[in-house]
Design a protein around this motif. Structure first.
Motif, PDB file in Angstrom:
ATOM      1  N   VAL A 110       0.836  -1.192   0.000  1.00 22.28           N
ATOM      2  CA  VAL A 110       0.000   0.000   0.000  1.00 22.28           C
ATOM      3  C   VAL A 110       0.874   1.246   0.000  1.00 22.28           C
ATOM      4  CG1 VAL A 110      -2.069  -0.973   1.056  1.00 22.28           C
ATOM      5  CG2 VAL A 110      -0.255  -0.158   2.530  1.00 22.28           C
ATOM      6  N   ASP A 111       0.350   2.269  -0.634  1.00 19.57           N
ATOM      7  CA  ASP A 111       1.056   3.538  -0.697  1.00 19.57           C
ATOM      8  C   ASP A 111       0.001   4.640  -0.652  1.00 19.57           C
ATOM      9  OD1 ASP A 111       2.649   5.684  -1.113  1.00 19.57           O
ATOM     10  OD2 ASP A 111       3.463   5.033  -3.035  1.00 19.57           O
ATOM     11  N   GLY A 112      -0.438   4.942   0.565  1.00 21.42           N
ATOM     12  CA  GLY A 112      -1.457   5.985   0.716  1.00 21.42           C
ATOM     13  C   GLY A 112      -2.839   5.569   0.270  1.00 21.42           C
ATOM     14  N   ASP A 113      -3.052   4.262   0.044  1.00 22.74           N
ATOM     15  CA  ASP A 113      -4.378   3.812  -0.395  1.00 22.74           C
ATOM     16  C   ASP A 113      -5.364   3.928   0.763  1.00 22.74           C
ATOM     17  OD1 ASP A 113      -3.713   2.694  -3.148  1.00 22.74           O
ATOM     18  OD2 ASP A 113      -2.260   1.659  -1.892  1.00 22.74           O
ATOM     19  N   HIS A 114      -6.609   4.264   0.425  1.00 25.20           N
ATOM     20  CA  HIS A 114      -7.593   4.514   1.475  1.00 25.20           C
ATOM     21  C   HIS A 114      -8.518   3.338   1.756  1.00 25.20           C
ATOM     22  CE1 HIS A 114      -6.371   8.607   1.918  1.00 25.20           C
ATOM     23  NE2 HIS A 114      -6.556   8.841   0.637  1.00 25.20           N
ATOM     24  N   HIS A 115      -8.710   2.467   0.779  1.00 27.40           N
ATOM     25  CA  HIS A 115      -9.713   1.420   0.947  1.00 27.40           C
ATOM     26  C   HIS A 115      -9.227   0.057   0.453  1.00 27.40           C
ATOM     27  CE1 HIS A 115     -12.370   5.040   0.933  1.00 27.40           C
ATOM     28  NE2 HIS A 115     -12.878   4.376   1.951  1.00 27.40           N
ATOM     29  N   LEU A 116      -9.701  -0.951   1.141  1.00 27.33           N
ATOM     30  CA  LEU A 116      -9.609  -2.325   0.655  1.00 27.33           C
ATOM     31  C   LEU A 116     -11.019  -2.705   0.225  1.00 27.33           C
ATOM     32  CD1 LEU A 116      -8.170  -5.227   0.581  1.00 27.33           C
ATOM     33  CD2 LEU A 116      -9.220  -5.539   2.817  1.00 27.33           C
ATOM     34  N   TYR A 117     -11.142  -3.269  -0.953  1.00 30.30           N
ATOM     35  CA  TYR A 117     -12.448  -3.661  -1.471  1.00 30.30           C
ATOM     36  C   TYR A 117     -12.574  -5.171  -1.384  1.00 30.30           C
ATOM     37  CZ  TYR A 117     -12.406   1.061  -3.294  1.00 30.30           C
ATOM     38  OH  TYR A 117     -12.350   2.425  -3.391  1.00 30.30           O
ATOM     39  N   LEU A 118     -13.756  -5.643  -1.048  1.00 33.55           N
ATOM     40  CA  LEU A 118     -13.955  -7.072  -1.090  1.00 33.55           C
ATOM     41  C   LEU A 118     -15.319  -7.396  -1.639  1.00 33.55           C
ATOM     42  CD1 LEU A 118     -15.388  -8.814   1.750  1.00 33.55           C
ATOM     43  CD2 LEU A 118     -14.144  -6.886   2.556  1.00 33.55           C
TER      44      LEU A 118
END
Length: 125
Positions: free
Chosen positions: A61-69
């Motif tokens: 991750v690099d500043g990512d805001h969300h994990l989607y599932l």
């Protein structure tokens, strides 16, 4: 303020998963992604609405805001969607470790199609 590091995601289990099109039990699996072009997925668990996956996935991750599932029902013809959700990663960046039940809201969020229990661990680089 970019968070750089490794996000470890353990997909522990699904609970009370419900596929609107299926009669009876589903054959669920879970897809995970942070960026659309890199999806990872669990194995398929046959004939259950309460699958135990206990599978671990790693994302950079690099500043990512969300994990989607997204949870799908593995079907010969086409895989039916049981539900999807997104997880806000800011809490994980702060706490470094969280265990959470992610709701799979149905249309309009009035009912839900079950939960997926996730454990998320963040290791900054």
């Amino acid at each position: 303020m970019g968070h750089k590091g490794t996000l470890k995601v353990i997909v522990v289990r699904g609970k009370k998963l419900k596929d609107e099109d299926a009669i009876g039990k589903s054959d669920p699996y879970c897809e995970l992604w942070i960026k659309k072009d890199y999806k990872q997925r669990t194995s398929t668990k046959k004939g259950t609405c309460d699958p135990e996956w206990n599978e671990t996935f790693t994302f950079n991750v690099d500043g990512d805001h969300h994990l989607y599932l997204r949870v799908l029902d593995d079907d010969i013809v086409s895989d039916d969607k049981i539900g999807e959700a997104k997880v806000d990663l800011n809490e994980v960046y702060k706490a470094k470790y969280i265990s959470t039940d992610v709701k799979l809201p149905a249309l309009l969020g009035l009912t839900n199609h079950g939960f997926v229990q996730l454990i998320l661990e963040f290791s900054p680089h």
